[in-house]
Write an enzyme that holds these catalytic residues in place. Structure first.
Site, PDB file in Angstrom:
ATOM      1  N   ASP A   1      14.888 -62.161 -57.719  1.00  0.00           N
ATOM      2  CA  ASP A   1      14.379 -61.262 -58.759  1.00  0.00           C
ATOM      3  C   ASP A   1      12.904 -61.469 -59.099  1.00  0.00           C
ATOM      4  OD1 ASP A   1      14.431 -63.562 -60.429  1.00  0.00           O
ATOM      5  OD2 ASP A   1      16.496 -63.139 -61.019  1.00  0.00           O
TER       6      ASP A   1
ATOM      7  N   ARG B   1       8.593 -60.449 -62.624  1.00  0.00           N
ATOM      8  CA  ARG B   1      10.013 -60.739 -62.863  1.00  0.00           C
ATOM      9  C   ARG B   1      10.650 -59.378 -63.095  1.00  0.00           C
ATOM     10  NH1 ARG B   1      14.704 -61.064 -63.656  1.00  0.00           N
ATOM     11  NH2 ARG B   1      15.874 -62.739 -64.686  1.00  0.00           N
TER      12      ARG B   1
ATOM     13  N   ASP C   1      19.407 -60.441 -62.961  1.00  0.00           N
ATOM     14  CA  ASP C   1      19.361 -61.890 -62.825  1.00  0.00           C
ATOM     15  C   ASP C   1      20.105 -62.260 -61.552  1.00  0.00           C
ATOM     16  OD1 ASP C   1      18.660 -64.448 -63.598  1.00  0.00           O
ATOM     17  OD2 ASP C   1      20.502 -64.754 -64.744  1.00  0.00           O
ATOM     18  N   THR C   2      19.350 -62.701 -60.559  1.00  0.00           N
ATOM     19  CA  THR C   2      20.006 -63.117 -59.317  1.00  0.00           C
ATOM     20  C   THR C   2      20.322 -64.601 -59.438  1.00  0.00           C
ATOM     21  OG1 THR C   2      17.881 -63.611 -58.248  1.00  0.00           O
ATOM     22  CG2 THR C   2      18.780 -61.401 -57.924  1.00  0.00           C
TER      23      THR C   2
ATOM     24  N   GLU D   1      20.183 -68.436 -58.997  1.00  0.00           N
ATOM     25  CA  GLU D   1      18.989 -69.253 -58.708  1.00  0.00           C
ATOM     26  C   GLU D   1      19.028 -69.778 -57.275  1.00  0.00           C
ATOM     27  OE1 GLU D   1      16.564 -69.989 -60.807  1.00  0.00           O
ATOM     28  OE2 GLU D   1      17.397 -69.326 -62.719  1.00  0.00           O
TER      29      GLU D   1
ATOM     30  N   ARG E   1       4.821 -63.905 -66.586  1.00  0.00           N
ATOM     31  CA  ARG E   1       5.166 -63.008 -65.481  1.00  0.00           C
ATOM     32  C   ARG E   1       5.238 -61.567 -65.984  1.00  0.00           C
ATOM     33  NH1 ARG E   1      10.504 -66.095 -63.418  1.00  0.00           N
ATOM     34  NH2 ARG E   1      11.041 -65.579 -65.581  1.00  0.00           N
TER      35      ARG E   1
END
Ligand SMILES: [Zn+2]
Length: 258
Positions: A127, A148, A153-154, A156, A198
């Protein structure tokens, strides 16, 4: 004489404290409530809670400061509280296409002809990527920015403590394949940058048909990330629901741990 000294030393009665703090509490409750206003997906105005013009619309509750910052104008019918949005705040994302201000109701309705063009120069994970804008941006946005992606939310891949989470690698590879060295179009929403500096954005592929943020959820590479509000929140939640029911990607039988 003795009597006077006694009177002076006497503490204020407890009831005064109760009244004072009670009044303070009430005042803050009333003031707090007055700060909340309502916007609709299509209109450019913000409203009081029970405005007659919003009775048939879905409304979103935000603070009056946020409404002003995002460029919404106070409704002329219900006359909500008015605050001044600092000019420098509005300039933060000068020239950028913002789906909240445009009142875009679906990620599919965003117009790439109005977005800023960029090249994806580096891939971080599923992401997060780095882009370089073709034209020099203004405000707080630099020519090269780490993005971002909003609303996703991928898992980690490189988290220092959690290590490699299930499906993080696949999500990361998917984004790399889809975006690295490609031309993309960038759209912004409510918040411009996160606490890490970001840029918070939607990334559209060059033909304008694919919003990578949505695609990640649709294909089961990411969760809908709903902690912070964004324009397409309900839509992204629905995409996740569908991906789950079809057991796509991280929702598949091999990855039932999440
Ligand atoms: Zn109104």
């Amino acid at each position: 004489m003795g009597d006077k000294t006694k009177t002076r030393k006497k503490k204020p009665p407890r009831v005064l404290f109760v009244i004072f703090f009670g009044a303070l509490f009430l005042a803050s409750a009333v003031f707090g409530a007055a700060q909340e206003v309502y916007t609709t997906p299509y209109g450019g105005s913000y409203h009081r809670e029970n405005c007659s013009t919003t009775s048939s619309s879905v409304t979103r509750k935000i603070t009056v400061q946020e409404a002003a910052l995002a460029g919404y104008k106070p409704c002329r019918v219900c006359k909500p509280l008015v605050v001044d949005a600092p000019a420098e705040k509005n300039a933060e994302a000068a020239g950028f296409y913002r789906v909240n201000i445009e009142g875009i109701s679906s990620y599919k309705a965003a117009e790439i002809s109005k977005m800023q063009k960029a090249v994806v120069t580096r891939h971080v994970d599923g992401d997060t990527v780095e882009v370089r804008f073709i034209s020099k941006p203004a405000g707080i946005i630099n020519q090269t920015e780490k993005i971002r992606m909003i609303g996703v939310d991928t898992p980690e891949t490189v988290h220092p403590k959690k290590g490699v989470e299930a499906f993080g690698k696949e999500a990361s590879e998917y984004t790399k394949r889809a975006l690295l060295n490609k031309n993309v179009y960038i759209a912004l929403d409510w918040d411009i940058k996160d606490k890490y500096g970001r840029l918070l954005a939607y990334i559209y592929t060059e033909d304008g048909k694919v919003c990578h943020n949505a695609k990640l959820i649709q294909e089961g590479y990411a969760h809908a990330y709903t902690i912070f509000p964004f324009q397409f929140l309900e839509e992204f939640k629905a995409l996740e629901k569908e991906a789950r029911s079809r057991k796509r990607g991280l929702w598949g039988d091999l990855h039932d741990n999440r």
